[in-house]
Design a protein around this motif. Structure first.
Motif, PDB file in Angstrom:
ATOM      1  N   ARG A   3       0.837  -1.203   0.000  1.00  0.00           N
ATOM      2  CA  ARG A   3       0.000   0.000   0.000  1.00  0.00           C
ATOM      3  C   ARG A   3       0.873   1.254   0.000  1.00  0.00           C
ATOM      4  O   ARG A   3       0.575   2.229  -0.679  1.00  0.00           O
ATOM      5  CB  ARG A   3      -0.911  -0.019   1.229  1.00  0.00           C
ATOM      6  CG  ARG A   3      -2.105   0.940   1.113  1.00  0.00           C
ATOM      7  CD  ARG A   3      -3.034   0.805   2.297  1.00  0.00           C
ATOM      8  NE  ARG A   3      -3.462  -0.553   2.500  1.00  0.00           N
ATOM      9  CZ  ARG A   3      -3.297  -1.232   3.624  1.00  0.00           C
ATOM     10  NH1 ARG A   3      -2.695  -0.679   4.656  1.00  0.00           N
ATOM     11  NH2 ARG A   3      -3.720  -2.464   3.748  1.00  0.00           N
ATOM     12  N   THR A   4       1.970   1.234   0.772  1.00  0.00           N
ATOM     13  CA  THR A   4       2.871   2.383   0.833  1.00  0.00           C
ATOM     14  C   THR A   4       3.507   2.644  -0.522  1.00  0.00           C
ATOM     15  O   THR A   4       3.596   3.787  -0.975  1.00  0.00           O
ATOM     16  CB  THR A   4       3.967   2.144   1.884  1.00  0.00           C
ATOM     17  OG1 THR A   4       3.351   1.990   3.173  1.00  0.00           O
ATOM     18  CG2 THR A   4       4.951   3.307   1.933  1.00  0.00           C
ATOM     19  N   ASP A   5       3.919   1.565  -1.180  1.00  0.00           N
ATOM     20  CA  ASP A   5       4.527   1.729  -2.503  1.00  0.00           C
ATOM     21  C   ASP A   5       3.524   2.319  -3.487  1.00  0.00           C
ATOM     22  O   ASP A   5       3.876   3.158  -4.323  1.00  0.00           O
ATOM     23  CB  ASP A   5       5.021   0.367  -2.995  1.00  0.00           C
ATOM     24  CG  ASP A   5       6.183   0.505  -3.971  1.00  0.00           C
ATOM     25  OD1 ASP A   5       6.985   1.443  -3.809  1.00  0.00           O
ATOM     26  OD2 ASP A   5       6.285  -0.315  -4.893  1.00  0.00           O
ATOM     27  N   GLN A   6       2.263   1.908  -3.381  1.00  0.00           N
ATOM     28  CA  GLN A   6       1.223   2.459  -4.258  1.00  0.00           C
ATOM     29  C   GLN A   6       0.976   3.935  -3.962  1.00  0.00           C
ATOM     30  O   GLN A   6       0.768   4.738  -4.871  1.00  0.00           O
ATOM     31  CB  GLN A   6      -0.072   1.654  -4.079  1.00  0.00           C
ATOM     32  CG  GLN A   6       0.026   0.240  -4.644  1.00  0.00           C
ATOM     33  CD  GLN A   6      -1.107  -0.658  -4.172  1.00  0.00           C
ATOM     34  OE1 GLN A   6      -1.944  -0.256  -3.370  1.00  0.00           O
ATOM     35  NE2 GLN A   6      -1.138  -1.885  -4.667  1.00  0.00           N
ATOM     36  N   LEU A   7       0.989   4.306  -2.669  1.00  0.00           N
ATOM     37  CA  LEU A   7       0.776   5.703  -2.290  1.00  0.00           C
ATOM     38  C   LEU A   7       1.880   6.597  -2.851  1.00  0.00           C
ATOM     39  O   LEU A   7       1.628   7.724  -3.266  1.00  0.00           O
ATOM     40  CB  LEU A   7       0.722   5.830  -0.768  1.00  0.00           C
ATOM     41  CG  LEU A   7      -0.536   5.270  -0.086  1.00  0.00           C
ATOM     42  CD1 LEU A   7      -0.375   5.287   1.424  1.00  0.00           C
ATOM     43  CD2 LEU A   7      -1.769   6.073  -0.505  1.00  0.00           C
ATOM     44  N   LEU A   8       3.110   6.076  -2.854  1.00  0.00           N
ATOM     45  CA  LEU A   8       4.220   6.853  -3.415  1.00  0.00           C
ATOM     46  C   LEU A   8       3.992   7.136  -4.897  1.00  0.00           C
ATOM     47  O   LEU A   8       4.274   8.222  -5.386  1.00  0.00           O
ATOM     48  CB  LEU A   8       5.531   6.080  -3.238  1.00  0.00           C
ATOM     49  CG  LEU A   8       6.427   6.515  -2.076  1.00  0.00           C
ATOM     50  CD1 LEU A   8       6.972   7.908  -2.315  1.00  0.00           C
ATOM     51  CD2 LEU A   8       5.697   6.448  -0.758  1.00  0.00           C
ATOM     52  N   LYS A   9       3.451   6.140  -5.597  1.00  0.00           N
ATOM     53  CA  LYS A   9       3.228   6.289  -7.030  1.00  0.00           C
ATOM     54  C   LYS A   9       2.100   7.264  -7.333  1.00  0.00           C
ATOM     55  O   LYS A   9       1.963   7.737  -8.465  1.00  0.00           O
ATOM     56  CB  LYS A   9       2.933   4.923  -7.651  1.00  0.00           C
ATOM     57  CG  LYS A   9       4.154   3.995  -7.622  1.00  0.00           C
ATOM     58  CD  LYS A   9       3.790   2.579  -8.022  1.00  0.00           C
ATOM     59  CE  LYS A   9       5.022   1.674  -7.914  1.00  0.00           C
ATOM     60  NZ  LYS A   9       4.691   0.257  -8.141  1.00  0.00           N
ATOM     61  N   VAL A  25       6.944  11.210   4.377  1.00  0.00           N
ATOM     62  CA  VAL A  25       5.665  11.040   5.070  1.00  0.00           C
ATOM     63  C   VAL A  25       5.207   9.589   4.986  1.00  0.00           C
ATOM     64  O   VAL A  25       4.763   8.994   5.975  1.00  0.00           O
ATOM     65  CB  VAL A  25       4.595  11.974   4.471  1.00  0.00           C
ATOM     66  CG1 VAL A  25       3.215  11.689   5.071  1.00  0.00           C
ATOM     67  CG2 VAL A  25       4.973  13.433   4.690  1.00  0.00           C
ATOM     68  N   ALA A  26       5.331   8.991   3.805  1.00  0.00           N
ATOM     69  CA  ALA A  26       4.879   7.616   3.594  1.00  0.00           C
ATOM     70  C   ALA A  26       5.668   6.628   4.445  1.00  0.00           C
ATOM     71  O   ALA A  26       5.091   5.728   5.074  1.00  0.00           O
ATOM     72  CB  ALA A  26       5.004   7.251   2.117  1.00  0.00           C
ATOM     73  N   LEU A  27       6.994   6.799   4.493  1.00  0.00           N
ATOM     74  CA  LEU A  27       7.819   5.862   5.265  1.00  0.00           C
ATOM     75  C   LEU A  27       7.610   6.020   6.763  1.00  0.00           C
ATOM     76  O   LEU A  27       7.608   5.036   7.510  1.00  0.00           O
ATOM     77  CB  LEU A  27       9.294   6.046   4.904  1.00  0.00           C
ATOM     78  CG  LEU A  27       9.747   5.345   3.620  1.00  0.00           C
ATOM     79  CD1 LEU A  27      11.200   5.678   3.317  1.00  0.00           C
ATOM     80  CD2 LEU A  27       9.578   3.834   3.732  1.00  0.00           C
ATOM     81  N   GLU A  28       7.444   7.260   7.216  1.00  0.00           N
ATOM     82  CA  GLU A  28       7.193   7.464   8.643  1.00  0.00           C
ATOM     83  C   GLU A  28       5.873   6.815   9.053  1.00  0.00           C
ATOM     84  O   GLU A  28       5.785   6.168  10.104  1.00  0.00           O
ATOM     85  CB  GLU A  28       7.189   8.954   8.971  1.00  0.00           C
ATOM     86  CG  GLU A  28       8.580   9.573   8.957  1.00  0.00           C
ATOM     87  CD  GLU A  28       8.562  11.065   9.192  1.00  0.00           C
ATOM     88  OE1 GLU A  28       7.459  11.648   9.269  1.00  0.00           O
ATOM     89  OE2 GLU A  28       9.654  11.670   9.288  1.00  0.00           O
ATOM     90  N   ALA A  29       4.856   6.966   8.227  1.00  0.00           N
ATOM     91  CA  ALA A  29       3.558   6.345   8.515  1.00  0.00           C
ATOM     92  C   ALA A  29       3.672   4.822   8.498  1.00  0.00           C
ATOM     93  O   ALA A  29       3.077   4.129   9.333  1.00  0.00           O
ATOM     94  CB  ALA A  29       2.516   6.811   7.497  1.00  0.00           C
ATOM     95  N   LEU A  30       4.472   4.304   7.575  1.00  0.00           N
ATOM     96  CA  LEU A  30       4.678   2.859   7.488  1.00  0.00           C
ATOM     97  C   LEU A  30       5.363   2.336   8.747  1.00  0.00           C
ATOM     98  O   LEU A  30       4.959   1.312   9.320  1.00  0.00           O
ATOM     99  CB  LEU A  30       5.504   2.514   6.247  1.00  0.00           C
ATOM    100  CG  LEU A  30       5.904   1.040   6.058  1.00  0.00           C
ATOM    101  CD1 LEU A  30       4.653   0.160   5.951  1.00  0.00           C
ATOM    102  CD2 LEU A  30       6.793   0.885   4.820  1.00  0.00           C
ATOM    103  N   VAL A  31       6.397   3.023   9.193  1.00  0.00           N
ATOM    104  CA  VAL A  31       7.129   2.598  10.387  1.00  0.00           C
ATOM    105  C   VAL A  31       6.214   2.581  11.613  1.00  0.00           C
ATOM    106  O   VAL A  31       6.217   1.631  12.398  1.00  0.00           O
ATOM    107  CB  VAL A  31       8.338   3.525  10.642  1.00  0.00           C
ATOM    108  CG1 VAL A  31       8.918   3.310  12.034  1.00  0.00           C
ATOM    109  CG2 VAL A  31       9.414   3.273   9.581  1.00  0.00           C
ATOM    110  N   VAL A  32       5.410   3.608  11.758  1.00  0.00           N
ATOM    111  CA  VAL A  32       4.486   3.672  12.897  1.00  0.00           C
ATOM    112  C   VAL A  32       3.503   2.509  12.837  1.00  0.00           C
ATOM    113  O   VAL A  32       3.227   1.850  13.848  1.00  0.00           O
ATOM    114  CB  VAL A  32       3.734   5.018  12.915  1.00  0.00           C
ATOM    115  CG1 VAL A  32       2.621   4.996  13.966  1.00  0.00           C
ATOM    116  CG2 VAL A  32       4.698   6.149  13.233  1.00  0.00           C
ATOM    117  N   SER A  33       2.972   2.215  11.649  1.00  0.00           N
ATOM    118  CA  SER A  33       1.988   1.132  11.518  1.00  0.00           C
ATOM    119  C   SER A  33       2.620  -0.242  11.790  1.00  0.00           C
ATOM    120  O   SER A  33       1.958  -1.139  12.311  1.00  0.00           O
ATOM    121  CB  SER A  33       1.369   1.138  10.132  1.00  0.00           C
ATOM    122  OG  SER A  33       2.295   0.739   9.134  1.00  0.00           O
TER     123      SER A  33
END
Length: 324
Positions: A300-306, A313-321
């Motif tokens: 999902r994170t990779d898709q959000l980046l695209k 922002v995407a990686l920080e949210a991923l780490v928290v999750s």
């Protein structure tokens, strides 16, 4: 398999007016949805005729109203309610009562798990059909990997199937196989190439990024975010950080699949003994469900980046999750 049953019913012209795609295998549920839309609607009808609705917050009235409204240029609508288990209990029961008298069209409900005792589940089973989507394991997973590799024109080295089936996530496996096929189109991968693509090597002195993924493995949110901040400061790019995170999740899944035994990882996957011991210790911090969800979150994170989300922002949210 639910996906195969969906295909058979579409080809036979016996696809039911209401159905439930139920089970934890999200990748095959998504493929089934795509097959349903393509099987029931002509190409020119698909844009307007396929109507997705999120289960959370949906009402029985909004769903039946969407089905009753014939989309522009289409003969009927295919209404897809995604995550029906998140729909309010009262609305689920109202929808169950409406199933015998649905407007013309097709109603497709999806769920990771809908209790069989619920009125909606029983109503769908009575007036339509329930398709099961369980995780592939053992021989079924092995056959899927072999079939997908053949479809991609990918020739894998001996032992590669065993390595790949240790991941047990079809969405991520599909991505990995597709990347390997792009790297080596129409040819046979050597064992060295396969290992490099599945587990990219890193410099031995690259301590900062290893400290980062270890903090994720220990579910230490504050430390992981601190290390991530340091990586940005050192000029690491998104692709490298994301690649190492993906590698760590794969290792944790393999460790869990090995029963937390480092000797199994060393023997079967040729991991360094120190790394094997460390990931086995870290895998105890995650349940099987959390590890499956971790793979979904990576995708999902990779898709959000695209779609334009800022990498930081995407990686920080991923780490928290991953560490909550």
């Amino acid at each position: 398999m639910g996906y195969e049953q969906v295909q058979q019913d579409l080809e036979a012209g016996t696809f039911p007016p209401v159905c439930l795609l139920d089970g934890p295998e999200a990748y095959l549920r998504r493929k089934a949805l795509k097959a349903i839309v393509e099987g029931l609607l002509r190409p020119e009808e698909r844009e307007w005729g396929s109507i997705p609705i999120e289960g959370r917050g949906a009402s029985a009235h909004s769903i039946t109203a969407a089905l009753a409204t014939v989309p522009f240029g289409a003969r009927y609508g295919v209404v897809m309610v995604l995550g029906i288990e998140e729909m309010d209990d009262g609305e689920q029961e109202a929808l169950a009562r409406s199933l015998p008298e649905l407007p013309p069209g097709y109603l497709v409900l999806t769920a990771a798990k809908l209790d069989r005792g619920r009125k909606l589940y029983k109503a769908v089973a009575k007036w339509g059909k329930v398709y099961r989507f369980d995780h592939l394991t053992g021989l079924g997973l092995k056959r899927w990997v072999e079939t997908r590799a053949t479809q991609l024109g990918l020739k894998l080295p001996p032992g590669a199937i065993r390595e790949l089936t240790g991941i047990e996530d079809l969405g991520y496996l599909d991505t990995e196989l597709a990347q390997m096929a792009l790297y080596h189109p129409g040819g046979a991968l050597s064992q060295e190439e396969f290992d490099e693509l599945l587990f990219p090597r890193q410099e031995e002195d690259d301590k900062r990024i290893f400290a980062f993924v270890d903090a994720v493995g220990m579910k230490n949110t504050a430390q992981a975010l601190s290390h991530l901040d340091g990586l940005w400061g050192l000029g690491y790019d998104y692709a490298r950080i994301f690649g190492m995170l993906a590698r760590q999740i794969r290792l944790l899944i393999m460790a869990a699949g090995a029963g937390g035994r480092p000797d199994v990882l060393v023997r079967q996957h040729k991991l360094n003994a120190f790394v094997a011991k460390k990931v086995c210790q870290q895998s105890a911090n995650f349940s099987a469900m959390e590890l499956r969800q971790a793979m979904d979150r990576l995708l999902r994170t990779d898709q959000l980046l695209k779609t334009g989300m800022p990498p930081r922002v995407a990686l920080e949210a991923l780490v928290v999750s991953l560490t909550k």
